[in-house]
Design a protein around this motif. Sequence first.
Motif, PDB file in Angstrom:
ATOM      1  N   GLY A  81       5.877  -8.484   5.592  1.00 19.87           N
ATOM      2  CA  GLY A  81       6.294  -9.380   4.779  1.00 19.87           C
ATOM      3  C   GLY A  81       6.679  -8.878   3.070  1.00 19.87           C
ATOM      4  O   GLY A  81       6.337  -9.043   2.185  1.00 19.87           O
ATOM      5  N   ALA A  82       7.605  -7.588   3.282  1.00 24.52           N
ATOM      6  CA  ALA A  82       7.761  -6.656   2.091  1.00 24.52           C
ATOM      7  C   ALA A  82       9.000  -7.074   1.276  1.00 24.52           C
ATOM      8  O   ALA A  82       9.057  -6.668   0.094  1.00 24.52           O
ATOM      9  CB  ALA A  82       7.965  -5.296   2.722  1.00 24.52           C
ATOM     10  N   THR A  83       9.855  -8.112   1.758  1.00 20.03           N
ATOM     11  CA  THR A  83      11.198  -8.270   0.790  1.00 20.03           C
ATOM     12  C   THR A  83      10.626  -9.271  -0.235  1.00 20.03           C
ATOM     13  O   THR A  83      11.591  -9.166  -1.254  1.00 20.03           O
ATOM     14  CB  THR A  83      11.970  -8.881   1.783  1.00 20.03           C
ATOM     15  N   SER A  84       9.517  -9.704  -0.401  1.00 19.12           N
ATOM     16  CA  SER A  84       9.341 -10.480  -1.830  1.00 19.12           C
ATOM     17  C   SER A  84       8.028 -10.720  -2.033  1.00 19.12           C
ATOM     18  O   SER A  84       6.930 -10.349  -1.058  1.00 19.12           O
ATOM     19  CB  SER A  84       9.972 -12.087  -1.419  1.00 19.12           C
ATOM     20  N   GLY A  85       7.792 -11.450  -3.145  1.00 21.48           N
ATOM     21  CA  GLY A  85       6.367 -11.845  -3.397  1.00 21.48           C
ATOM     22  C   GLY A  85       5.329 -10.568  -3.450  1.00 21.48           C
ATOM     23  O   GLY A  85       5.654  -9.436  -4.000  1.00 21.48           O
ATOM     24  N   ILE A  86       3.943 -10.944  -3.103  1.00 27.03           N
ATOM     25  CA  ILE A  86       3.152  -9.547  -3.114  1.00 27.03           C
ATOM     26  C   ILE A  86       3.278  -8.466  -2.235  1.00 27.03           C
ATOM     27  O   ILE A  86       3.198  -7.239  -2.656  1.00 27.03           O
ATOM     28  CB  ILE A  86       1.825 -10.287  -2.446  1.00 27.03           C
ATOM     29  N   GLY A  87       4.208  -8.763  -1.184  1.00 26.85           N
ATOM     30  CA  GLY A  87       4.761  -7.732  -0.453  1.00 26.85           C
ATOM     31  C   GLY A  87       5.572  -6.692  -0.898  1.00 26.85           C
ATOM     32  O   GLY A  87       5.487  -5.358  -1.058  1.00 26.85           O
TER      33      GLY A  87
END
Length: 260
Positions: A11-17
């Motif tokens: 889940g690296a493309t947005s937010g905490i990732g």
Amino acid sequence: MRHYQRALITGATSGIGAGFASELPGDTRLLLTGRDETRLGAQAQELARPDRPVATIAADLTQAEAIERLVAAADDFEIDLLINNAGSGRLGAVIDNAVEDELATVQLNVVAVVALTRRLLPGMIERAARAGRRAGLIIVSSTAAFAPVPYFATYAASKSFDLHFAEALAEELRGQPVDVLALCPGATQTAFGPRAGYRSARFPGAADPRNVARGALSALGCQTVHVAGSLSQAALAPMVLPRRVATGLIGRAMRLFVAR
């Protein structure tokens, strides 16, 4: 903050990732995964340096085949830090939400977390022991994990699983060269709210995702559970209330967010 050589972030493309990807040291090699190949490519270009390649793999982790591909890539990459960040949830009563949405929440928040952790940890521990270093595991839970949350029932239950899973793993792996952390963020400035069905994308006092990630990286190796942000400490209040009372109060509050 411990130093890691190679990290996998889901889940690296947005937010905490994306916050984790930005906050890790510049010489930590990154393996990033998410569902949007275009966004992954743009993120890799932004983060890559001549001495720090950034690898990406587009994958929908609700699918078993995608998990297998990611495990193979992570083993080849020889990661020493696994950040299980990808997650989903759907606001609303369970019987009103689409069955597919509820099942996808469990697949991503629970099944994928267990699969990646179980498949990758043995190699991480073996490599860490051989090199005289320590590996790291961060499982992103939520402040929703501390009590039942009506109208967000499956999401909260899945995050409770993540919290208990991380705490139990930390005890099982005591004495092994690996640190385990359950990260429990509260409201954060991410796209998760709109995707989950919240009517507003903004929450008063929502934390900056990079600050959340920075705090988690600092806590890894020092504690087992990290509740991000002073405002989020309020999430612990239900623990001192009778369970039925806490559930009723939370349910009444959550009704305000359910779109009519």
